[in-house]
Each structure stands twice: as structure tokens, then as C-alpha cells.
Design a protein around this motif. Sequence first.
Motif, short mmCIF file in Angstrom:
data_model
loop_
_atom_site.label_atom_id
_atom_site.label_comp_id
_atom_site.label_asym_id
_atom_site.label_seq_id
_atom_site.Cartn_x
_atom_site.Cartn_y
_atom_site.Cartn_z
N ARG A 134 51.09 40.65 127.53
CA ARG A 134 50.99 39.21 127.79
C ARG A 134 49.57 38.68 127.52
O ARG A 134 49.38 37.53 127.17
CB ARG A 134 51.32 38.90 129.26
N ASP A 135 48.58 39.57 127.73
CA ASP A 135 47.18 39.14 127.66
C ASP A 135 46.37 40.01 126.70
O ASP A 135 45.17 40.14 126.83
CB ASP A 135 46.55 39.23 129.06
N ILE A 136 47.06 40.65 125.77
CA ILE A 136 46.36 41.60 124.90
C ILE A 136 45.39 40.86 123.96
O ILE A 136 44.23 41.25 123.81
CB ILE A 136 47.36 42.49 124.10
N GLY A 137 45.88 39.77 123.38
CA GLY A 137 45.02 39.02 122.45
C GLY A 137 44.01 38.12 123.14
O GLY A 137 43.03 37.69 122.53
N THR A 138 44.23 37.84 124.42
CA THR A 138 43.31 36.93 125.13
C THR A 138 42.29 37.68 125.99
O THR A 138 41.13 37.27 126.08
CB THR A 138 44.10 35.96 126.04
N VAL A 139 42.72 38.78 126.63
CA VAL A 139 41.84 39.45 127.60
C VAL A 139 41.51 40.90 127.20
O VAL A 139 40.34 41.30 127.22
CB VAL A 139 42.51 39.45 129.02
N VAL A 140 42.52 41.66 126.84
CA VAL A 140 42.30 43.10 126.59
C VAL A 140 41.52 43.30 125.29
O VAL A 140 40.49 43.97 125.27
CB VAL A 140 43.64 43.88 126.57
N PHE A 141 42.02 42.69 124.21
CA PHE A 141 41.32 42.80 122.92
C PHE A 141 41.14 41.42 122.29
O PHE A 141 41.80 41.08 121.30
CB PHE A 141 42.11 43.70 121.94
N PRO A 142 40.22 40.61 122.85
CA PRO A 142 40.02 39.28 122.28
C PRO A 142 39.52 39.33 120.83
O PRO A 142 39.63 38.36 120.10
CB PRO A 142 38.99 38.62 123.22
N GLU A 143 38.98 40.52 120.43
CA GLU A 143 38.48 40.66 119.06
C GLU A 143 39.52 41.28 118.11
O GLU A 143 39.17 41.61 116.97
CB GLU A 143 37.23 41.58 119.04
N ALA A 144 40.74 41.43 118.57
CA ALA A 144 41.77 42.05 117.71
C ALA A 144 41.88 41.32 116.38
O ALA A 144 41.85 40.08 116.34
CB ALA A 144 43.13 42.04 118.42
N GLU A 145 41.98 42.09 115.31
CA GLU A 145 42.03 41.49 113.96
C GLU A 145 43.34 40.76 113.73
O GLU A 145 43.39 39.76 113.02
CB GLU A 145 41.87 42.57 112.88
N LEU A 146 44.43 41.28 114.32
CA LEU A 146 45.73 40.60 114.15
C LEU A 146 46.36 40.36 115.52
O LEU A 146 46.50 41.28 116.32
CB LEU A 146 46.68 41.48 113.29
N LYS A 147 46.69 39.09 115.76
CA LYS A 147 47.34 38.72 117.02
C LYS A 147 48.65 38.00 116.71
O LYS A 147 48.65 37.01 115.97
CB LYS A 147 46.44 37.77 117.84
N ILE A 148 49.71 38.52 117.29
CA ILE A 148 51.03 37.92 117.09
C ILE A 148 51.50 37.40 118.45
O ILE A 148 51.29 38.07 119.47
CB ILE A 148 52.06 39.00 116.62
N PHE A 149 52.12 36.24 118.46
CA PHE A 149 52.68 35.70 119.70
C PHE A 149 54.16 35.44 119.44
O PHE A 149 54.52 34.59 118.63
CB PHE A 149 51.95 34.41 120.08
N MET A 150 55.01 36.22 120.12
CA MET A 150 56.46 36.14 119.87
C MET A 150 57.14 35.23 120.88
O MET A 150 56.93 35.37 122.09
CB MET A 150 57.08 37.52 119.97
N ILE A 151 57.99 34.35 120.36
CA ILE A 151 58.77 33.50 121.26
C ILE A 151 60.24 33.51 120.81
O ILE A 151 60.55 33.83 119.67
CB ILE A 151 58.25 32.04 121.31
N ALA A 152 61.13 33.15 121.75
CA ALA A 152 62.56 32.98 121.46
C ALA A 152 63.15 32.25 122.66
O ALA A 152 62.54 32.26 123.75
CB ALA A 152 63.25 34.33 121.27
N SER A 153 64.30 31.63 122.49
CA SER A 153 64.88 30.87 123.60
C SER A 153 65.21 31.82 124.76
O SER A 153 65.49 33.01 124.54
CB SER A 153 66.15 30.17 123.14
N ALA A 154 65.19 31.28 125.99
CA ALA A 154 65.46 32.11 127.17
C ALA A 154 66.86 32.70 127.09
O ALA A 154 67.07 33.86 127.48
CB ALA A 154 65.31 31.26 128.44
N GLU A 155 67.82 31.95 126.58
CA GLU A 155 69.21 32.44 126.49
C GLU A 155 69.29 33.65 125.55
O GLU A 155 69.94 34.65 125.85
CB GLU A 155 70.17 31.34 126.00
N LYS A 156 68.65 33.53 124.40
CA LYS A 156 68.66 34.64 123.42
C LYS A 156 68.04 35.88 124.05
O LYS A 156 68.53 36.99 123.90
CB LYS A 156 67.81 34.28 122.19
N ARG A 157 66.92 35.67 124.73
CA ARG A 157 66.21 36.80 125.31
C ARG A 157 67.03 37.47 126.41
O ARG A 157 67.09 38.69 126.51
CB ARG A 157 64.84 36.35 125.84
N ALA A 158 67.68 36.62 127.26
CA ALA A 158 68.50 37.17 128.35
C ALA A 158 69.68 37.93 127.76
O ALA A 158 70.04 39.01 128.26
CB ALA A 158 68.98 36.04 129.24
#
Length: 231
Positions: A134-158
Motif C-alpha cells: 500500500r505504501d511501497i512507492g510512497t514510504v518504503v521505496f520513495p526512490e523506486a524507479e518504477l511505481k505502479i498503482f493498481m485499481i479496479a471496482s470494489a465488485e470486481k475485486r470482491a
Amino acid sequence: MTKITIAIDGFSSTGKSTIAKRLARALGYVYVDSGAMYRAVTLYAMQNSFIGKDGFDKAGLIASLDHIKLNFQFNQELGFAEVHLNGVNVEKDIRTLKVSSFVSQIATVSEVREKLVEQQQLLGKDKGVVMDGRDIGTVVFPEAELKIFMIASAEKRAQRRYDELIGRGDDVRFEDVLTNVQTRDHIDSTREDSPLIMAHDAIEIDNSEMTLNEQFELVLQLAEDKIKLSS
Ligand code: DC
């Protein structure tokens, strides 16, 4: 070839770990499931009665943090590293709906986050890592060369999580899984410490209507481009 750090963040059950595992395998990188670490701490809290129907003994858990030893051991057959809690493989035990229903609360505790973030940074210190959370690109590795943020509807995910739980023989109702996904979204994105937010330099991927192969091809291409740029 230069090794980079890849952070894959996003809401629960967006399929981050499936893509992250596949990407790590394709690149010959280490895969780290940071959510498994929060789940293992949650399991420890449940096993030691710090959390249950009587509420949450936060001070008790914080005082016991030094007794929690987490490590990952590679499983050749499965092709990824499984999480061990105090020497015991808990990979299956941490995936129940019960653990899922408590884990977001545990993940709000700053002392827990501090301990796990430190361990995550150590695991990725040599780069060549794909870490999801949840916080890899913001807190753990703010310097990461590649940051992906995945989203999908709550229904699809459930639906995905429900199919997974039913597939392994768990007796669950779709409504409960959907409620759990929505509740976790809320807690994860509104907590004070390291809330789930997209890093300003992350690339958002909405995979509601994408197949696994389409997601994988896209992410692999992004990774190869970044590796080339960094070399
Ligand atoms: O990815 P997951 O669903 O297994 O994660 C379980 C919980 O752990 C999730 O609800 C929030 C928390 N988490 C976190 O706060 N920070 C991370 N880097 C990974 C997970």
C-alpha cells in the motif's frame, strides 16, 4: 544489466501479487509480499489474544513486537517465497477472511509499520526487487524507479477474492467478502500513518476489464523500458 526497484501498490484484491510474482519471475527479481507481513502480525495478535471478540489490546501487541520474527522462504514448487512466523510457515493461515477482517486495524499501528518498513527496506536494499503493498512507492521505496498503482471496482475485486476463497474450500458469502473489501479500502486510505495514496510519480492501471496476460504484458513493458533507461 542494471537492477531497479519496482513498487506495486493499490487497493486490496486488485491482483497486485499475481502480477508482481509473474513480473519478478520474468525479470529474475526477488518478490516480496508486504501485505503477508501485516497479515502474519495479525495472525500473531489473534493467536496471542491481543485481538478478538473482546477488542484489540494495542499496548499488549506493541510490547510483544520483539517476539515476532518474520522471514520469507522460497518454495521451489510454487515459485515464490512463503512467509514464516516464528519459524512456522503461515502462508495459508494468513489468507482467511478472519485475518482479512482484522489486518487493516493492525496496519494502522505505527509501531508495527515501523518494524515492517525497516525489514522491507532491508529486503530491497540491493534492488532487483518487486514489492507489492500500500505504501511501497510512497514510504518504503520513495526512490523506486518504477511505481505502479493498481485499481479496479470494489465488485470486481470482491468477486476475485470470493472465487479464490471458494476455490480453496472456504465457506464464505459474497456479501461478506464485498463488505470486507470496502471496509479495508476505507481504513487503508484514511489511516493517519502511511495511508494508501498514489505516489505522484506512479502509473495508474485500472484492471477491471483487463485479462491477467494484458496486465502482465503492460507491466513487463514498463519495467523493461525503465531498466533500459537506468542502464
Ligand atoms: O495486500 P493484502 O491485502 O494482503 O494486505 C493486507 C493488509 O495489510 C491491507 O488491508 C493493508 C495492509 N498493508 C499495509 O498497510 N501496507 C502494506 N505495504 C501492505 C499491506
